[in-house]
Design an enzyme around this catalytic site. Structure first.
Site, PDB file in Angstrom:
ATOM      1  N   GLY A  61      10.212   7.695 -38.736  1.00 40.09           N
ATOM      2  CA  GLY A  61       9.550   6.607 -39.457  1.00 40.09           C
ATOM      3  C   GLY A  61       8.164   6.346 -38.905  1.00 40.09           C
ATOM      4  O   GLY A  61       7.285   7.202 -38.949  1.00 40.09           O
ATOM      5  N   LYS A  99      15.998  16.367 -39.209  1.00 37.68           N
ATOM      6  CA  LYS A  99      14.932  15.921 -38.301  1.00 37.68           C
ATOM      7  C   LYS A  99      14.964  16.665 -36.964  1.00 37.68           C
ATOM      8  O   LYS A  99      13.915  17.033 -36.425  1.00 37.68           O
ATOM      9  CB  LYS A  99      15.058  14.413 -38.074  1.00 37.68           C
ATOM     10  N   THR A 113      10.330   3.291 -52.125  1.00 39.70           N
ATOM     11  CA  THR A 113      10.156   2.550 -50.870  1.00 39.70           C
ATOM     12  C   THR A 113       8.885   2.987 -50.152  1.00 39.70           C
ATOM     13  O   THR A 113       8.013   2.175 -49.828  1.00 39.70           O
ATOM     14  CB  THR A 113      11.384   2.785 -49.954  1.00 39.70           C
ATOM     15  N   VAL A 167       9.840  12.448 -39.508  1.00 44.78           N
ATOM     16  CA  VAL A 167      10.765  12.165 -38.393  1.00 44.78           C
ATOM     17  C   VAL A 167      10.345  10.867 -37.701  1.00 44.78           C
ATOM     18  O   VAL A 167       9.179  10.681 -37.359  1.00 44.78           O
ATOM     19  CB  VAL A 167      10.768  13.307 -37.347  1.00 44.78           C
ATOM     20  N   GLY A 202      12.090   2.542 -43.358  1.00 46.34           N
ATOM     21  CA  GLY A 202      11.584   1.381 -44.081  1.00 46.34           C
ATOM     22  C   GLY A 202      10.175   1.611 -44.582  1.00 46.34           C
ATOM     23  O   GLY A 202       9.467   2.508 -44.112  1.00 46.34           O
TER      24      GLY A 202
HETATM   25  P1  NAP Z   1      12.865   6.320 -53.232  1.00 46.64           P
HETATM   26  O1  NAP Z   1      12.727   4.864 -52.939  1.00 46.64           O
HETATM   27  O2  NAP Z   1      14.086   6.820 -53.906  1.00 46.64           O
HETATM   28  O3  NAP Z   1      11.578   6.732 -54.108  1.00 46.64           O
HETATM   29  C1  NAP Z   1      11.461   7.960 -54.753  1.00 46.64           C
HETATM   30  C2  NAP Z   1      10.307   7.842 -55.757  1.00 46.64           C
HETATM   31  O4  NAP Z   1      10.070   9.109 -56.338  1.00 46.64           O
HETATM   32  C3  NAP Z   1      10.584   6.874 -56.901  1.00 46.64           C
HETATM   33  O5  NAP Z   1       9.422   6.159 -57.208  1.00 46.64           O
HETATM   34  C4  NAP Z   1      10.959   7.785 -58.063  1.00 46.64           C
HETATM   35  O6  NAP Z   1      10.609   7.245 -59.316  1.00 46.64           O
HETATM   36  C5  NAP Z   1      10.113   9.010 -57.762  1.00 46.64           C
HETATM   37  N1  NAP Z   1      10.669  10.249 -58.268  1.00 46.64           N
HETATM   38  C6  NAP Z   1      11.791  10.883 -57.826  1.00 46.64           C
HETATM   39  N2  NAP Z   1      11.984  12.022 -58.517  1.00 46.64           N
HETATM   40  C7  NAP Z   1      10.963  12.094 -59.402  1.00 46.64           C
HETATM   41  C8  NAP Z   1      10.597  13.041 -60.413  1.00 46.64           C
HETATM   42  N3  NAP Z   1      11.334  14.136 -60.629  1.00 46.64           N
HETATM   43  N4  NAP Z   1       9.485  12.803 -61.130  1.00 46.64           N
HETATM   44  C9  NAP Z   1       8.738  11.703 -60.926  1.00 46.64           C
HETATM   45  N5  NAP Z   1       9.010  10.780 -59.977  1.00 46.64           N
HETATM   46  C10 NAP Z   1      10.117  10.979 -59.235  1.00 46.64           C
HETATM   47  O7  NAP Z   1      12.702   7.180 -51.911  1.00 46.64           O
HETATM   48  P2  NAP Z   1      11.979   6.761 -50.543  1.00 46.64           P
HETATM   49  O8  NAP Z   1      12.921   5.996 -49.692  1.00 46.64           O
HETATM   50  O9  NAP Z   1      10.640   6.195 -50.816  1.00 46.64           O
HETATM   51  O10 NAP Z   1      11.846   8.196 -49.835  1.00 46.64           O
HETATM   52  C11 NAP Z   1      10.884   9.121 -50.261  1.00 46.64           C
HETATM   53  C12 NAP Z   1      10.822  10.282 -49.276  1.00 46.64           C
HETATM   54  O11 NAP Z   1      10.459   9.782 -48.001  1.00 46.64           O
HETATM   55  C13 NAP Z   1      12.137  11.029 -49.068  1.00 46.64           C
HETATM   56  O12 NAP Z   1      11.864  12.383 -48.811  1.00 46.64           O
HETATM   57  C14 NAP Z   1      12.709  10.372 -47.816  1.00 46.64           C
HETATM   58  O13 NAP Z   1      13.591  11.219 -47.117  1.00 46.64           O
HETATM   59  C15 NAP Z   1      11.435  10.149 -47.044  1.00 46.64           C
HETATM   60  N6  NAP Z   1      11.503   9.089 -46.037  1.00 46.64           N
HETATM   61  C16 NAP Z   1      11.995   7.874 -46.385  1.00 46.64           C
HETATM   62  C17 NAP Z   1      12.009   6.862 -45.430  1.00 46.64           C
HETATM   63  C18 NAP Z   1      12.541   5.486 -45.750  1.00 46.64           C
HETATM   64  O14 NAP Z   1      12.644   4.679 -44.823  1.00 46.64           O
HETATM   65  N7  NAP Z   1      12.868   5.170 -46.990  1.00 46.64           N
HETATM   66  C19 NAP Z   1      11.537   7.117 -44.142  1.00 46.64           C
HETATM   67  C20 NAP Z   1      11.047   8.393 -43.834  1.00 46.64           C
HETATM   68  C21 NAP Z   1      11.028   9.364 -44.793  1.00 46.64           C
HETATM   69  P3  NAP Z   1      11.290   5.874 -59.875  1.00 46.64           P
HETATM   70  O15 NAP Z   1      10.804   4.797 -58.939  1.00 46.64           O
HETATM   71  O16 NAP Z   1      10.751   5.703 -61.243  1.00 46.64           O
HETATM   72  O17 NAP Z   1      12.770   6.101 -59.796  1.00 46.64           O
HETATM   73  N1  HSE Z   2      17.171   7.445 -44.232  1.00 52.19           N
HETATM   74  C1  HSE Z   2      16.324   7.658 -43.127  1.00 52.19           C
HETATM   75  C2  HSE Z   2      16.837   6.867 -41.952  1.00 52.19           C
HETATM   76  C3  HSE Z   2      14.920   7.245 -43.455  1.00 52.19           C
HETATM   77  O1  HSE Z   2      17.659   5.964 -42.143  1.00 52.19           O
HETATM   78  O2  HSE Z   2      16.435   7.160 -40.821  1.00 52.19           O
HETATM   79  C4  HSE Z   2      13.923   7.581 -42.365  1.00 52.19           C
HETATM   80  O3  HSE Z   2      13.723   8.951 -42.274  1.00 52.19           O
END
Ligand code: NAP
Ligand code: HSE
Length: 436
Positions: free
Chosen positions: A131, A202, A12, A129, A305
């Site tokens: 987004g 957070k 994402t 923290v 997001g």
């Molecule tokens: P996600 O959609 O699950 O994406 C994780 C990515 O990392 C995927 O592309 C996955 O590969 C890759 N990956 C995971 N383990 C791996 C490994 N061992 N080797 C190589 N590639 C690996 O997660 P996300 O939602 O983007 O979140 C990523 C980070 O941002 C997390 O720490 C989350 O807490 C933080 N975050 C997320 C949001 C949000 O809104 N989503 C907001 C703030 C912070 P594949 O695609 O091939 O599976």
């Molecule tokens: N899973 C987290 C949330 C992503 O819903 O706030 C943003 O850090």
């Protein structure tokens, strides 16, 4: 000058970051100087929302960190390991890091800060923290002259989205959680969202910045929304409140040795409808900072997001790129992480705090029950703000009594509750929530 970016993760957030870097028109000129050099994924065959040359994808995150063409490492893969080791590997190689990984920073922030300080590289965490809301830099710098009394907020987008849709549409919990996952709001394991762990990560980070010391992550009392019952949300609404998952860190005083005493917690909380956080709906987050002399400052915006989070990640990349351009160097020590170690923070025992409380009791429907409940509270000096009897639809109980207390010592409240539970007329204490 091109600045080589190595992405650890193309999910994402990673895809959102790649989308900005690949489409620099109309953005800051430095965006045009960023070039994606290597991207680590688990499954290179998986379809992605961004077009990248196949040869830059790898299943080896170490190869991304070690690639000489990578100047800045962006960790957006999530999880504790190998994310932590990869961040440390990048630092050891003298490469600045941008990460959105609150789970790692909340647990290993001190280790990472020490390594960054030794190597003199930046580790920036704005996306960890809130987004898309800028809150890390304001706490690090813009509000630095204040004594912070409290930092509180709605800092998990998934749970706020779930609570909002349940309240507005009467939508079912499981269906809305599935939508939040589909929209890219939820963590890989959504238990982190709904059980409160993500918000606890957070608030540990925010409190660490606000109070200048590291926060013991495992000591934060944490309750999520997974056990919240819709009837409590309904009763709260009838009484003029909304229920939100609130994370807060409050300054309580200073120990003789200079340690700061803090009440840090995450809990479903009743907010009066006129409270500034009560109007925060959907995936939006808001963080209320109360400081001396600034007063109350609120930061509001989309809390999760792809787009909002990528916005924060790219801002950190541009910060580092700008410094490199100005100084020609890899960077220097991030002032946040360097300054974030000037005093000890101690979480007080939960019993030593004060709160307003909401409780729902299943009782027999007889004369004198409310009087006995009131007596138990009175014996402990717990003042009642309101007490209401609702007709129960729960089998085996005749009445539901909802009590909201004034701000009272937690220890007294707990003793009163134990006495109430022991009353013959009280069948169960069905819910106990914090109230602001
Ligand atoms: P996600 O959609 O699950 O994406 C994780 C990515 O990392 C995927 O592309 C996955 O590969 C890759 N990956 C995971 N383990 C791996 C490994 N061992 N080797 C190589 N590639 C690996 O997660 P996300 O939602 O983007 O979140 C990523 C980070 O941002 C997390 O720490 C989350 O807490 C933080 N975050 C997320 C949001 C949000 O809104 N989503 C907001 C703030 C912070 P594949 O695609 O091939 O599976
Ligand atoms: N899973 C987290 C949330 C992503 O819903 O706030 C943003 O850090």
């Amino acid at each position: 000058m091109t600045i080589g970016i190595g992405l650890l993760g193309l999910g994402t957030v990673g895809a959102g970051v790649a989308g900005i870097i690949n489409n620099p028109d109309g953005r800051h000129p430095l965006v045009g100087q960023l070039a994606l050099k290597r991207v680590a994924v688990r499954d290179p065959q998986r379809p992605r929302p961004v077009d990248l040359p196949a040869e830059i994808l790898t299943t080896s995150p170490e190869a991304v960190v070690d690639d000489p063409a990578v100047d800045i490492v962006v960790e957006v893969m999530g999880g504790l390991e190998p994310a932590r080791s990869l961040i440390l590997r990048a630092i050891a190689a003298g490469k600045p890091v941008v990460t959105a990984n609150k789970a790692v920073i909340a647990r290993y922030g001190e280790e990472i800060a020490a390594a960054a300080a030794e190597q003199g590289v930046y580790v920036l965490i704005e996306a960890a923290v809130g987004g898309g809301i800028p809150i890390i830099e304001p706490l690090k710098q813009s509000l630095g002259g204040n004594r912070i009394q409290r930092v509180s907020g709605i800092i998990n987008g998934t749970t706020n989205y779930i609570l909002s849709r349940m309240a507005d549409e009467g939508a079912a919990y499981d269906a809305v959680l599935a939508d939040a996952q589909q929209l890219g709001y939820a963590e890989a394991d959504p238990a982190a969202d709904v059980e409160g762990g993500d918000a606890a990560d957070k608030i540990a980070i925010l409190a660490g910045l606000a109070y200048g010391g590291s926060i013991e992550r495992g000591a934060i009392p944490t309750e999520g929304i997974n056990r919240l019952q819709s009837r409590d949300v309904n009763y709260a609404a009838q009484l003029g409140y909304v229920v939100k998952l609130v994370a807060s860190a409050q300054f309580l005083g200073t120990d003789a040795d200079g340690s700061v005493q803090l009440d840090v917690r995450v809990s479903p909380t009743l907010l009066p409808k006129e409270h500034p956080l009560a109007g925060v709906h959907g995936v939006n987050n808001a963080i209320l900072v109360e400081g001396d002399p600034v007063g109350r400052v609120m930061f509001y915006g989309p809390g999760a997001g792809a787009g909002p989070t990528a916005s924060a990640v790219v801002a950190d990349i541009l910060n580092i790129a700008g410094i490199r351009e100005a100084s020609g160097a890899q960077g220097g020590l991030d002032p946040l992480l360097a300054a974030n170690r000037w005093r000890r923070c101690r979480l007080v025992e939960p019993g030593a705090t004060r709160h307003r409380n909401y409780i729902r009791l299943h009782t027999t429907d007889q004369a004198g029950v409310i009087g006995k409940i009131g007596g138990c509270f009175g014996d402990e000096g717990v003042s009642i703000r309101s007490i209401v009897q609702f007709e129960s639809s729960t089998a085996g109980s005749d009445a539901e009594i909802v009590v909201i207390t004034h701000d009272v010592p937690e220890a007294n409240f707990r003793r009163a509750l134990a006495a109430i539970e022991a009353l013959a007329d009280v069948r169960t204490v069905a819910a106990c929530l914090r109230t602001l």
